[in-house]
Design a protein around this motif. Structure first.
Motif, PDB file in Angstrom:
ATOM      1  N   ASP A  17      35.101  50.372  38.302  1.00 31.60           N
ATOM      2  CA  ASP A  17      34.064  49.450  37.847  1.00 31.60           C
ATOM      3  C   ASP A  17      34.304  48.108  38.529  1.00 31.60           C
ATOM      4  OD1 ASP A  17      32.603  47.460  36.283  1.00 31.60           O
ATOM      5  OD2 ASP A  17      32.318  49.027  34.777  1.00 31.60           O
ATOM      6  N   ALA A  18      33.311  47.635  39.300  1.00 30.36           N
ATOM      7  CA  ALA A  18      33.478  46.432  40.118  1.00 30.36           C
ATOM      8  C   ALA A  18      33.779  45.195  39.283  1.00 30.36           C
ATOM      9  CB  ALA A  18      32.230  46.204  40.964  1.00 30.36           C
ATOM     10  N   ARG A  19      33.447  45.201  38.005  1.00 29.28           N
ATOM     11  CA  ARG A  19      33.727  44.040  37.168  1.00 29.28           C
ATOM     12  C   ARG A  19      35.218  43.762  37.047  1.00 29.28           C
ATOM     13  NH1 ARG A  19      30.251  45.735  31.970  1.00 29.28           N
ATOM     14  NH2 ARG A  19      31.089  47.771  32.627  1.00 29.28           N
ATOM     15  N   ASP A  20      36.050  44.792  37.227  1.00 25.45           N
ATOM     16  CA  ASP A  20      37.493  44.585  37.136  1.00 25.45           C
ATOM     17  C   ASP A  20      38.009  43.696  38.266  1.00 25.45           C
ATOM     18  OD1 ASP A  20      37.625  46.099  34.833  1.00 25.45           O
ATOM     19  OD2 ASP A  20      38.110  47.957  35.887  1.00 25.45           O
ATOM     20  N   TYR A  21      37.430  43.809  39.445  1.00 24.14           N
ATOM     21  CA  TYR A  21      37.810  42.902  40.534  1.00 24.14           C
ATOM     22  C   TYR A  21      37.595  41.444  40.122  1.00 24.14           C
ATOM     23  CZ  TYR A  21      38.011  46.565  44.224  1.00 24.14           C
ATOM     24  OH  TYR A  21      38.333  47.638  45.009  1.00 24.14           O
ATOM     25  N   THR A  22      36.451  41.181  39.525  1.00 22.61           N
ATOM     26  CA  THR A  22      36.098  39.811  39.162  1.00 22.61           C
ATOM     27  C   THR A  22      37.110  39.220  38.193  1.00 22.61           C
ATOM     28  OG1 THR A  22      33.752  40.294  39.490  1.00 22.61           O
ATOM     29  CG2 THR A  22      34.295  38.348  38.182  1.00 22.61           C
ATOM     30  N   VAL A  23      37.462  39.984  37.152  1.00 24.58           N
ATOM     31  CA  VAL A  23      38.402  39.474  36.151  1.00 24.58           C
ATOM     32  C   VAL A  23      39.778  39.254  36.768  1.00 24.58           C
ATOM     33  CG1 VAL A  23      39.498  39.931  33.926  1.00 24.58           C
ATOM     34  CG2 VAL A  23      37.119  40.608  34.299  1.00 24.58           C
ATOM     35  N   LEU A  24      40.219  40.186  37.599  1.00 27.81           N
ATOM     36  CA  LEU A  24      41.536  40.047  38.217  1.00 27.81           C
ATOM     37  C   LEU A  24      41.575  38.848  39.169  1.00 27.81           C
ATOM     38  CD1 LEU A  24      42.234  43.820  38.845  1.00 27.81           C
ATOM     39  CD2 LEU A  24      43.705  42.310  37.494  1.00 27.81           C
ATOM     40  N   ARG A  25      40.526  38.653  39.953  1.00 29.32           N
ATOM     41  CA  ARG A  25      40.483  37.481  40.833  1.00 29.32           C
ATOM     42  C   ARG A  25      40.551  36.192  40.019  1.00 29.32           C
ATOM     43  NH1 ARG A  25      35.986  40.156  43.460  1.00 29.32           N
ATOM     44  NH2 ARG A  25      34.634  38.612  42.442  1.00 29.32           N
ATOM     45  N   ASP A  26      39.765  36.148  38.950  1.00 29.90           N
ATOM     46  CA  ASP A  26      39.782  34.953  38.101  1.00 29.90           C
ATOM     47  C   ASP A  26      41.170  34.720  37.510  1.00 29.90           C
ATOM     48  OD1 ASP A  26      37.109  34.560  38.617  1.00 29.90           O
ATOM     49  OD2 ASP A  26      36.410  35.376  36.694  1.00 29.90           O
ATOM     50  N   GLY A  27      41.832  35.797  37.099  1.00 30.64           N
ATOM     51  CA  GLY A  27      43.167  35.665  36.532  1.00 30.64           C
ATOM     52  C   GLY A  27      44.172  35.149  37.542  1.00 30.64           C
ATOM     53  N   ILE A  28      44.097  35.629  38.776  1.00 28.46           N
ATOM     54  CA  ILE A  28      44.999  35.150  39.834  1.00 28.46           C
ATOM     55  C   ILE A  28      44.781  33.661  40.079  1.00 28.46           C
ATOM     56  CG2 ILE A  28      45.517  35.319  42.300  1.00 28.46           C
ATOM     57  CD1 ILE A  28      44.777  38.345  42.047  1.00 28.46           C
ATOM     58  N   ARG A  29      43.531  33.255  40.139  1.00 28.23           N
ATOM     59  CA  ARG A  29      43.232  31.847  40.423  1.00 28.23           C
ATOM     60  C   ARG A  29      43.682  30.927  39.281  1.00 28.23           C
ATOM     61  NH1 ARG A  29      37.648  33.895  43.132  1.00 28.23           N
ATOM     62  NH2 ARG A  29      38.314  33.703  45.331  1.00 28.23           N
ATOM     63  N   LEU A  30      43.542  31.391  38.055  1.00 29.22           N
ATOM     64  CA  LEU A  30      44.021  30.580  36.927  1.00 29.22           C
ATOM     65  C   LEU A  30      45.545  30.481  36.930  1.00 29.22           C
ATOM     66  CD1 LEU A  30      41.595  31.872  34.153  1.00 29.22           C
ATOM     67  CD2 LEU A  30      41.648  29.573  35.127  1.00 29.22           C
ATOM     68  N   ALA A  31      46.218  31.573  37.272  1.00 25.03           N
ATOM     69  CA  ALA A  31      47.679  31.542  37.351  1.00 25.03           C
ATOM     70  C   ALA A  31      48.140  30.622  38.472  1.00 25.03           C
ATOM     71  CB  ALA A  31      48.216  32.954  37.567  1.00 25.03           C
ATOM     72  N   ARG A  32      47.437  30.629  39.587  1.00 26.95           N
ATOM     73  CA  ARG A  32      47.785  29.730  40.687  1.00 26.95           C
ATOM     74  C   ARG A  32      47.666  28.266  40.258  1.00 26.95           C
ATOM     75  NH1 ARG A  32      44.661  32.677  45.797  1.00 26.95           N
ATOM     76  NH2 ARG A  32      46.493  33.821  46.613  1.00 26.95           N
TER      77      ARG A  32
END
Length: 534
Positions: A417-432
């Motif tokens: 499900d392509a929505r999982d990419y979006t959440v993971l990208r957002d999570g990486i950017r918030l952690a950064r």
């Protein structure tokens, strides 16, 4: 034990709790069947030992996923507990329940009456002896010992301060009134630095009960289902086949991979799939093995700005002293987890609960002992797991063959499900952002994984496909509810079969927003009461 009332299949997190609670009544004769052995190895008791236990085939079933088409056809290692206590004997000991909304969602969206947050909270409290003591959210005197991480000098203060600077909430208890934000980790470790597994909490103190028998190294071959009633369990031990008939009920608690496998081997599952394996369908249950959910995780790793991380504690002479300190006194750096804290956050402000968990560790995940003058220490670094708490993708568990000794076929289907990419990208950017905020910023030199080159959506997608792993939290394959795809009803009874329940993480209709062990304990406690009230 002849003619037991209850046969519990699987001495994992939930199964141990069920067997112990049912055998509290001396009138109940209970047999607990476990495919693995006893939990005697020191790796299973000393907190840092879990990373070694996960790789040990004597302690874990070394399952592999099928090739994952969205992860460059990689296979994923899926170790499962092969000892008394199951996953609670080999996991990372993080004790966290999930968000209130998770359980209310089970009740409201899946018609799981009796499984809302207010319904399950008493069972969370019943299962634990919390460092916080008795209160509205926590219990005292329960079997599982829950404490804070007590390790020092693991940079909790710096991460905490960076989280505050970014405007995140902070709490001393993510299982209390405030779930979202930063908190120190709570762990299932007792005051003497020993893992508080389900086996040690529920079974070992009660092995002398005359009405409780534990049979280890028992491989289940099938359930005997006659006239739509589960009557007996067949298993192999020491090369011989045995059968235990249950006078009252059979409780299947073999986990999200093996509970559906046992149902399928017994003729309960999607009829066409069973016929394809040469198994005669007894009960057509299309949902068995479907709805598999797992928490995806991305590594975020930074080189430290100096030689000051936990890798210093892994110099062999210091480690040897730490092992002795742990063994003799239950103290020191090896007597607790090496987790600097947990940040639960939302990637979008309007969602009902956090969808990303950041778990911080002041060393790399593959850290090992090192020997001065012979081997160099590994690079000092900070490692963060970026965990997606509510993935959209779904996988499945099917049979590899009709041979009970064969491992199940597991398709995680991550990123389908392509929505999982979006959440993971957002999570990486918030952690950064956190690692770019003081005082944490001064502790790091450069990003190692996925690397500073990965900035655009597509670059991050490539890194996700290359690096994505899992947190070993499989759920959902015998889902609870009242639809045609539900396997069990809200009383955990298998649809269309009398005398049979499933009670483990496989019954979760959706994965909880947390590590799954605490919720599995709750399921075991609640299942025992449901059975007693029948």
């Amino acid at each position: 034990m002849e003619n037991p009332d209850y046969v519990v299949i699987g001495a994992g997190t939930a199964g141990c709790a069920i067997a112990a609670r049912l055998s509290e009544d001396s009138r109940n004769k209970v047999v607990l069947l476990e495919a693995g052995g006893y939990d005697n190895h020191p790796y299973l008791h000393m907190p840092p030992g879990f990373l070694q236990a996960l790789k040990n085939p004597d302690l874990t079933w070394q399952y592999l996923s099928e090739s994952e088409p969205n992860l460059n056809n990689r296979t994923i290692s899926l170790p499962r507990g092969k000892v008394l206590g199951g996953g609670s004997s080999i996991n990372g000991m993080i004790h966290i329940r999930g968000n209130r909304w998770d359980f209310d969602r089970w009740r409201d969206e899946f018609d799981a009456t009796g499984w809302g947050y207010d319904d399950v909270l008493p069972y969370f409290r019943k299962s634990e002896n919390s460092w916080l003591g008795q209160g509205p959210f926590h219990g005292a005197g329960g079997p599982v010992q829950v404490n804070r991480v007590v390790n020092k000098d693991i940079f909790t203060a710096e991460i905490h301060a960076a989280a505050i600077a970014l405007g995140y909430n902070t709490s001393n208890d993510y299982d209390g009134a405030l779930n979202e934000g930063f908190a120190e980790a709570q762990v299932a470790i007792d005051s003497r630095g020993r893992r508080s597994s389900s086996a040690r909490a529920y079974i070992r103190p009660n092995l002398n009960r005359p009405n409780l028998r534990v049979i280890d190294k028992a491989t289940i071959t099938r359930l005997v289902i006659e006239n739509r009633r589960a009557r007996a369990v067949e298993f192999v031990k020491d090369g011989q086949t045995f059968r235990h008939t249950a006078n009252a009920e059979i409780i299947l608690s073999a986990g999200a991979y093996n509970s559906p496998k046992i149902l399928l081997l017994s003729g309960a599952g999607p009829a066409e799939e069973l016929r394809a394996q040469g198994i005669t369908p007894i009960i057509d249950l299309p949902g068995v093995g479907k709805n598999l959910q797992e928490h995806p995780r991305m590594p975020l790793q930074y080189a430290a700005s100096g030689p000051f991380t936990f890798i210093n504690q892994l110099r062999w002479d210091r480690a040897a002293i730490s092992v002795l300190n742990w063994a003799l006194f239950g103290k020191g750096p090896f007597a607790s987890q090496v987790c600097s804290g947990i940040l639960l956050l939302k990637t979008q402000p309007d969602i009902p609960a956090p969808d990303i968990q950041l778990l911080f560790t002041p060393t790399r995940i593959d850290a090992n002992l090192w020997f001065p003058y012979f081997t160099k220490p590994q690079i000092h670094c900070f490692y963060t797991t970026v965990c997606q708490l509510r993935p959209y993708s779904r996988g499945e568990v099917t049979l590899r063959s009709a041979n009970p000794a064969a491992s199940p076929k597991i398709r995680l289907n991550l990123l389908s499900d392509a929505r999982d990419y979006t959440v993971l990208r957002d999570g990486i950017r918030l952690a950064r952002k956190l690692f770019a905020t003081e005082p944490q910023k001064s502790l790091v030199k450069e990003e190692m994984l996925p690397g500073a080159h990965a900035q655009t959506d597509e670059q991050l997608n490539v890194s996700i496909r290359d690096l994505l792993g899992i947190t070993h939290h499989p759920v959902g394959t015998c889902a609870m509810g009242q639809s045609n795809l539900s396997v069990v009803d809200p009383q955990l009874r298998v649809r269309g079969v009398e005398g049979l329940r499933v009670a483990d993480a496989s019954i979760m209709p959706t994965i909880v927003s947390a590590n799954t062990n605490a919720a599995s304990l709750m399921i075991g406690e609640k299942a025992a009461d449901l059975i007693k009230s029948t």
